[in-house]
Scaffold this motif. Structure first.
Motif, short mmCIF file in Angstrom:
data_model
loop_
_atom_site.label_atom_id
_atom_site.label_comp_id
_atom_site.label_asym_id
_atom_site.label_seq_id
_atom_site.Cartn_x
_atom_site.Cartn_y
_atom_site.Cartn_z
N THR A 67 0.94 -1.24 0.03
CA THR A 67 -0.03 -0.16 0.01
C THR A 67 0.84 1.21 -0.01
N LEU A 68 1.57 1.26 0.86
CA LEU A 68 2.66 2.33 0.95
C LEU A 68 3.40 2.70 -0.40
N MET A 111 -7.74 7.19 -4.92
CA MET A 111 -6.70 6.26 -5.58
C MET A 111 -5.76 5.72 -4.12
N LEU A 112 -5.69 6.60 -3.33
CA LEU A 112 -4.62 6.17 -2.14
C LEU A 112 -5.53 5.05 -1.40
N ILE A 113 -6.69 5.09 -1.21
CA ILE A 113 -7.44 3.88 -0.81
C ILE A 113 -7.30 2.81 -1.37
N LEU A 114 -7.36 2.67 -2.61
CA LEU A 114 -7.45 1.27 -3.43
C LEU A 114 -6.47 0.37 -3.22
N ALA A 242 -3.06 -1.64 -8.87
CA ALA A 242 -2.93 -2.21 -7.44
C ALA A 242 -4.15 -2.91 -7.17
N ALA A 243 -5.19 -2.46 -7.30
CA ALA A 243 -6.58 -3.07 -6.87
C ALA A 243 -6.73 -4.36 -7.40
N MET A 244 -6.22 -4.50 -8.92
CA MET A 244 -6.34 -5.73 -9.43
C MET A 244 -5.48 -6.79 -8.95
N GLN A 460 10.24 -5.56 -1.74
CA GLN A 460 9.56 -5.74 -0.43
C GLN A 460 8.03 -5.62 -0.61
N ALA A 461 7.66 -4.75 -1.24
CA ALA A 461 5.98 -4.53 -1.33
C ALA A 461 5.59 -5.67 -1.99
N ALA A 462 5.95 -5.99 -2.85
CA ALA A 462 5.33 -7.33 -3.62
C ALA A 462 5.18 -8.57 -2.67
#
Length: 468
Positions: A67-68, A111-114, A242-244, A460-462
């Protein structure tokens, strides 16, 4: 309690501040609103690391490394979009600048919430909060026929995509009796669940402008305010991808054999049709629009790869894409002031403005994947991950189509450096636009020279979506 939502809440606070500033301004000089928006987003970006990890509202939103990372990509796009809009908004719709920046910020909140949405209801609400302000911004050129037409097409396709997503979710929720993505990951597949997933996939295809859901892209790009189009070309697509990732890889990873064949068709069609339809374009915004369709096709490869390396490559690509694609549109805004955006206007640019000519060439080379700028590493990392996953044919296809892309990118480069033109007037670029273009150029070069830092963050995010 709401600490994990710190970044969207901070942007909401900035939105209120811009609204109050707009109410307080007397007269027509409202350029400061754009500066306030950009500076506020810079502050939020710098403080983004303070957002604590965790979840709120019974797990419907989660703040993690994934998310970040995506939020930082979106904040960068918002900064460049606001900064690049200052001169345009002041020149074209000076009395409506407040509305413009408020719509940008409202959309950015959605967008930031998605990327952190872990519940289908949260996902839908965030999508609508993202989309509705974009329709308003696309129509800011009220007197432009192409602007109104593009805004209508964006609105209609957006409404259709929302309806398709909601219809698909009705099957998913009706079959599973849950809206939680974590709970959906444990559900056994059924025909209705598969049907719902396919419908959601189709609706999200509209959001990213992939074939065959791409019909709004060239017209919306051609008619909208160019700085807004720069923002539209990257930020909503990054949020939707990101949502997908949350839906397809996190919740429906067990249905991969069902949704990947359909997504593969969209992926290949987007790469082929996007690249070949870009070749005959004589309008730079339409050319970049079809180019974006092709790039979305490339990015969809990551979902088929289904590994940490594949998702990390997608995230790295998104950061690089923000700088190179927005940079190209912002240079187009500086060069083409008569709203025709014809390639003829680029003839002899290197004599009229050597700096803009060089910047555009670098952005185009990066989009084409030439070493050693950001776009090169973005494609290399994606192709390497696909090759490791056994997708050699798709890698060869993608690499071959990158050569096709270089043809139409270099058509613009040829006009800039080789074609002759009688117009020898110097191009004047506003200070804010110059800063925005300079930041994009710096991003493309720095990521090209030092890609490892962004790649490490992306990996790291993935791992928050896919376990190594």
């Amino acid at each position: 309690m709401l600490a994990p939502l710190m970044i969207p809440i901070a942007v909401a606070g900035l939105t209120l501040l811009v609204f109050l500033a707009d109410m307080a301004v007397r007269g027509d000089d409202r350029r400061g609103l754009g500066a306030l928006t950009a500076m506020g987003l810079v502050g939020i970006l710098l403080a983004s690391g303070l957002a604590p990890a965790g979840s709120v509202f019974e797990g419907s939103y989660v703040q993690d490394n994934f998310t970040l990372y995506v939020q930082r990509v979106l904040l960068v796009a918002g900064i460049l979009g606001a900064l690049g809009s200052i001169d345009h908004a002041d020149r074209v719709f000076p009395k409506r600048q407040g509305e413009y920046y408020l719509m940008l910020l409202f959309s950015l909140i959605g967008m930031l919430i998605l990327p952190g949405a872990k519940d289908l209801v949260t996902l839908v609400v965030a999508f609508e909060l993202m989309g509705l302000p974009l329709y308003v911004m696309a129509a800011m050129h009220k007197t432009s026929k192409s602007g109104v037409e593009g805004a209508w097409k964006l609105y209609l396709t957006g409404a259709v995509s929302s309806a398709i997503v909601l219809y698909g979710l009705s099957f998913i929720i009706g079959t599973t009796s849950t809206t939680s993505l974590d709970a959906l990951a444990l559900v056994e597949p059924t025909p209705l669940l598969v049907l719902g997933t396919m419908l959601v996939l189709g609706g999200m295809g509209f959001k990213i402008g992939a074939v065959p859901f791409h019909m709004w892209v060239p017209d919306a790009y051609q008619g909208g305010p160019t700085p807004f189009v720069a923002f539209l070309s990257v930020a909503p697509k990054a949020a939707a991808l990101a949502a997908m990732a949350r839906v397809l890889l996190d919740a429906f990873g067990n249905l991969r054999l069902t949704w990947w064949p359909a997504l593969l068709v969209i992926c290949v069609a987007s790469m082929i049709i996007g690249n070949f339809l870009a070749i005959p374009q004589r309008n730079i915004k339409r050319l970049l629009g079809y180019s974006g369709v092709a790039h979305m096709g490339l990015l969809l490869l990551a979902f088929g790869i289904g590994t940490v390396d594949g998702l990390a490559a997608l995230l790295f690509y998104l950061m690089a894409y923000v700088f190179m694609n927005m940079g190209a549109f912002l240079v187009a805004e500086a060069v083409c002031r008569d709203d025709s955006y014809s390639l003829d206007q680029w003839a002899g640019l290197h004599r009229r403005s050597p700096a803009l000519a060089l910047a555009m060439l670098i952005f185009l080379l990066s989009l084409g994947g030439i070493p050693f700028v950001a776009g090169f590493w973005a494609k290399v990392f994606l192709f390497m991950a696909a090759w490791k996953a056994g997708m050699a044919i798709l890698v060869i296809l993608g690499a071959s189509l990158s050569v096709v892309a270089l043809f139409y990118y270099m058509t613009v480069g040829r006009s800039i450096y080789i074609a002759s033109h009688e117009n020898t007037s110097t191009i004047t670029v506003g200070r804010a636009s110059a800063w925005a273009i300079g930041l994009c150029l710096a991003g493309v070069i720095l990521i090209g020279v030092f890609p490892n830092g962004i790649l490490t963050d992306a990996q790291q995010a993935a791992t928050d979506i896919l376990r190594p």
